[in-house]
Design a protein around this motif. Structure first.
Motif, PDB file in Angstrom:
ATOM      1  N   VAL A 284      52.386  36.426  44.219  1.00 22.74           N
ATOM      2  CA  VAL A 284      51.336  35.397  44.294  1.00 22.74           C
ATOM      3  C   VAL A 284      50.395  35.528  43.097  1.00 22.74           C
ATOM      4  CG1 VAL A 284      49.337  34.558  45.588  1.00 22.74           C
ATOM      5  CG2 VAL A 284      51.415  35.198  46.808  1.00 22.74           C
ATOM      6  N   LEU A 285      50.016  36.769  42.793  1.00 25.95           N
ATOM      7  CA  LEU A 285      49.053  37.003  41.711  1.00 25.95           C
ATOM      8  C   LEU A 285      49.638  36.705  40.333  1.00 25.95           C
ATOM      9  CD1 LEU A 285      47.450  40.226  43.175  1.00 25.95           C
ATOM     10  CD2 LEU A 285      46.281  38.039  42.795  1.00 25.95           C
ATOM     11  N   GLN A 286      50.958  36.745  40.208  1.00 24.57           N
ATOM     12  CA  GLN A 286      51.582  36.339  38.949  1.00 24.57           C
ATOM     13  C   GLN A 286      51.398  34.843  38.727  1.00 24.57           C
ATOM     14  OE1 GLN A 286      55.627  37.704  39.435  1.00 24.57           O
ATOM     15  NE2 GLN A 286      55.211  39.720  38.571  1.00 24.57           N
ATOM     16  N   ILE A 287      51.376  34.091  39.845  1.00 26.49           N
ATOM     17  CA  ILE A 287      51.219  32.633  39.763  1.00 26.49           C
ATOM     18  C   ILE A 287      49.729  32.262  39.727  1.00 26.49           C
ATOM     19  CG2 ILE A 287      51.760  30.440  40.900  1.00 26.49           C
ATOM     20  CD1 ILE A 287      54.096  31.988  42.302  1.00 26.49           C
TER      21      ILE A 287
ATOM     22  N   LYS B  69      43.821  34.938  39.836  1.00 28.52           N
ATOM     23  CA  LYS B  69      42.471  35.110  40.366  1.00 28.52           C
ATOM     24  C   LYS B  69      42.371  34.780  41.852  1.00 28.52           C
ATOM     25  CE  LYS B  69      40.030  34.507  35.998  1.00 28.52           C
ATOM     26  NZ  LYS B  69      38.953  33.794  35.289  1.00 28.52           N
ATOM     27  N   SER B  70      43.484  34.858  42.549  1.00 28.02           N
ATOM     28  CA  SER B  70      43.468  34.603  43.998  1.00 28.02           C
ATOM     29  C   SER B  70      42.860  35.803  44.717  1.00 28.02           C
ATOM     30  CB  SER B  70      44.889  34.337  44.510  1.00 28.02           C
ATOM     31  OG  SER B  70      44.908  34.321  45.919  1.00 28.02           O
ATOM     32  N   ASP B  71      41.586  35.682  45.143  1.00 27.58           N
ATOM     33  CA  ASP B  71      40.957  36.828  45.817  1.00 27.58           C
ATOM     34  C   ASP B  71      41.590  37.061  47.187  1.00 27.58           C
ATOM     35  OD1 ASP B  71      39.810  34.507  46.829  1.00 27.58           O
ATOM     36  OD2 ASP B  71      37.864  35.429  47.177  1.00 27.58           O
ATOM     37  N   LYS B  72      42.181  36.016  47.779  1.00 26.97           N
ATOM     38  CA  LYS B  72      42.862  36.187  49.065  1.00 26.97           C
ATOM     39  C   LYS B  72      44.097  37.079  48.913  1.00 26.97           C
ATOM     40  CE  LYS B  72      42.969  32.686  51.871  1.00 26.97           C
ATOM     41  NZ  LYS B  72      43.317  31.381  52.514  1.00 26.97           N
ATOM     42  N   ALA B  73      44.886  36.826  47.868  1.00 30.28           N
ATOM     43  CA  ALA B  73      46.064  37.664  47.619  1.00 30.28           C
ATOM     44  C   ALA B  73      45.650  39.085  47.249  1.00 30.28           C
ATOM     45  CB  ALA B  73      46.920  37.047  46.517  1.00 30.28           C
ATOM     46  N   LEU B  74      44.587  39.206  46.448  1.00 27.14           N
ATOM     47  CA  LEU B  74      44.079  40.533  46.091  1.00 27.14           C
ATOM     48  C   LEU B  74      43.649  41.299  47.334  1.00 27.14           C
ATOM     49  CD1 LEU B  74      41.879  40.008  42.891  1.00 27.14           C
ATOM     50  CD2 LEU B  74      43.782  41.611  43.134  1.00 27.14           C
ATOM     51  N   TYR B  75      42.942  40.611  48.222  1.00 28.39           N
ATOM     52  CA  TYR B  75      42.485  41.235  49.468  1.00 28.39           C
ATOM     53  C   TYR B  75      43.669  41.786  50.259  1.00 28.39           C
ATOM     54  CZ  TYR B  75      41.178  41.396  54.411  1.00 28.39           C
ATOM     55  OH  TYR B  75      41.022  41.787  55.703  1.00 28.39           O
TER      56      TYR B  75
ATOM     57  N   GLN C  93      37.634  46.639  44.149  1.00 29.96           N
ATOM     58  CA  GLN C  93      36.613  46.513  43.103  1.00 29.96           C
ATOM     59  C   GLN C  93      36.765  45.192  42.366  1.00 29.96           C
ATOM     60  OE1 GLN C  93      36.380  49.901  40.388  1.00 29.96           O
ATOM     61  NE2 GLN C  93      34.341  50.299  41.204  1.00 29.96           N
ATOM     62  N   LYS C  94      38.023  44.823  42.093  1.00 28.90           N
ATOM     63  CA  LYS C  94      38.287  43.550  41.428  1.00 28.90           C
ATOM     64  C   LYS C  94      37.871  42.385  42.329  1.00 28.90           C
ATOM     65  CE  LYS C  94      41.860  43.458  38.760  1.00 28.90           C
ATOM     66  NZ  LYS C  94      43.245  43.378  38.240  1.00 28.90           N
ATOM     67  N   CYS C  95      38.111  42.535  43.642  1.00 28.81           N
ATOM     68  CA  CYS C  95      37.703  41.499  44.596  1.00 28.81           C
ATOM     69  C   CYS C  95      36.201  41.237  44.525  1.00 28.81           C
ATOM     70  CB  CYS C  95      38.070  41.902  46.023  1.00 28.81           C
ATOM     71  SG  CYS C  95      39.828  41.778  46.424  1.00 28.81           S
ATOM     72  N   THR C  96      35.417  42.307  44.414  1.00 30.79           N
ATOM     73  CA  THR C  96      33.956  42.141  44.381  1.00 30.79           C
ATOM     74  C   THR C  96      33.500  41.447  43.099  1.00 30.79           C
ATOM     75  OG1 THR C  96      33.590  44.351  43.429  1.00 30.79           O
ATOM     76  CG2 THR C  96      33.550  44.169  45.838  1.00 30.79           C
ATOM     77  N   GLN C  97      34.294  41.562  42.043  1.00 34.48           N
ATOM     78  CA  GLN C  97      33.958  40.853  40.804  1.00 34.48           C
ATOM     79  C   GLN C  97      34.102  39.346  40.996  1.00 34.48           C
ATOM     80  OE1 GLN C  97      36.473  42.566  37.765  1.00 34.48           O
ATOM     81  NE2 GLN C  97      35.683  44.627  38.107  1.00 34.48           N
TER      82      GLN C  97
ATOM     83  N   GLU D 178      30.934  40.833  52.180  1.00 35.36           N
ATOM     84  CA  GLU D 178      30.719  42.158  52.768  1.00 35.36           C
ATOM     85  C   GLU D 178      32.015  42.882  53.093  1.00 35.36           C
ATOM     86  OE1 GLU D 178      30.867  39.395  56.355  1.00 35.36           O
ATOM     87  OE2 GLU D 178      30.151  39.322  54.294  1.00 35.36           O
ATOM     88  N   VAL D 179      33.092  42.123  53.343  1.00 35.36           N
ATOM     89  CA  VAL D 179      34.376  42.723  53.703  1.00 35.36           C
ATOM     90  C   VAL D 179      34.927  43.566  52.554  1.00 35.36           C
ATOM     91  CG1 VAL D 179      36.786  42.241  54.346  1.00 35.36           C
ATOM     92  CG2 VAL D 179      34.933  40.905  55.359  1.00 35.36           C
ATOM     93  N   TYR D 180      34.763  43.071  51.335  1.00 37.80           N
ATOM     94  CA  TYR D 180      35.281  43.809  50.183  1.00 37.80           C
ATOM     95  C   TYR D 180      34.543  45.134  49.999  1.00 37.80           C
ATOM     96  CZ  TYR D 180      37.391  39.291  49.055  1.00 37.80           C
ATOM     97  OH  TYR D 180      38.106  38.112  49.101  1.00 37.80           O
ATOM     98  N   PHE D 181      33.231  45.145  50.197  1.00 35.81           N
ATOM     99  CA  PHE D 181      32.474  46.398  50.087  1.00 35.81           C
ATOM    100  C   PHE D 181      32.830  47.350  51.228  1.00 35.81           C
ATOM    101  CE2 PHE D 181      29.691  43.582  47.555  1.00 35.81           C
ATOM    102  CZ  PHE D 181      29.658  44.343  46.396  1.00 35.81           C
ATOM    103  N   TYR D 182      33.105  46.778  52.398  1.00 34.63           N
ATOM    104  CA  TYR D 182      33.546  47.609  53.535  1.00 34.63           C
ATOM    105  C   TYR D 182      34.844  48.336  53.186  1.00 34.63           C
ATOM    106  CZ  TYR D 182      36.019  48.611  57.897  1.00 34.63           C
ATOM    107  OH  TYR D 182      36.750  49.212  58.889  1.00 34.63           O
TER     108      TYR D 182
END
Length: 206
Positions: A83-86, A89-95, A115-119, A125-129
């Motif tokens: 997914v990320l190759q396509i 910047k998909s934060d959902k796929a990163l998550y 860390q990339k998600c928080t950028q 708050e989920v990413y920091f958790y």
């Protein structure tokens, strides 16, 4: 010649519409199987979508989710990477990739992904958790506390984050802070016997 070209164009349009219709049917059927927790069957339908349109991101992502549900973490990781190759910047796929890394105990990779998600989404708050959870699993307790507190700055009453913060304080031997956290948890959920028992045990400890 013009009539022949027009005919070919019309045939091409018909083929495109037919393909789109088939893709939607396969995708909806895949979703139906997924909702019924029939993950193998869901994956088969999503793969049919990819035969029609190899870069159908939602199908690839849903395959990754179905693989995760079947505990096929290596396959799930590859799906989310695809997914990320396509969509880099998909934060959902990163998550989802970060969660897979966490569950497969690839903690440093999990930490880097979140860390990339928080950028991309600095107020989630989920990413920091999950940064805190990855740090906690690596026994980086002070770092874990900082990330849990960042998460609570955004969502102060999140009981799951509070609980993990209490664990991090407890492992650091910070009794006063640990008690404070579990008192807050009990105020949020007064009927929770687990919080009450932990709090009682903490208060009788030397």
């Amino acid at each position: 010649m013009m009539l022949k070209t027009r005919k070919l164009f019309q045939q091409s349009q018909f083929y495109s519409v037919a393909c789109l219709s088939s893709l939607q049917e396969y995708f909806q059927l895949g979703n139906s199987f997924f909702q019924k927790k029939m993950y193998k069957e869901a994956i088969e339908q999503y793969n049919q979508c990819l035969k029609i349109y190899p870069e159908h991101v939602t199908s690839i992502q849903n395959i990754g989710l179905a693989q995760f549900q079947q505990n096929e973490l290596d396959k799930s990781i590859q799906s989310f990477k695809r997914v990320l190759q396509i969509q880099p910047k998909s934060d959902k796929a990163l998550y989802h990739l970060g969660v897979c890394y966490l569950y497969s105990n690839q903690l440093e990779l999990s930490f880097d992904v979140f860390q990339k998600c928080t950028q991309y989404s600095p107020k989630n708050e989920v990413y920091f958790y999950y940064l805190g959870l990855s740090s906690l699993r690596m026994n980086l307790l002070c770092q874990a506390q900082q990330y849990f507190l960042r998460s609570l700055d955004i969502s102060p009453t999140n009981q799951e984050v509070l609980y993990c913060l209490g664990v991090a304080y407890h492992l650091q031997g910070q009794k006063k802070q640990t008690i404070s956290v579990y008192e807050k948890l009990l105020s949020l959920d007064p009927k929770n016997l687990n919080y009450r028992n932990i709090l009682c045990a903490l208060k009788v400890m030397n």
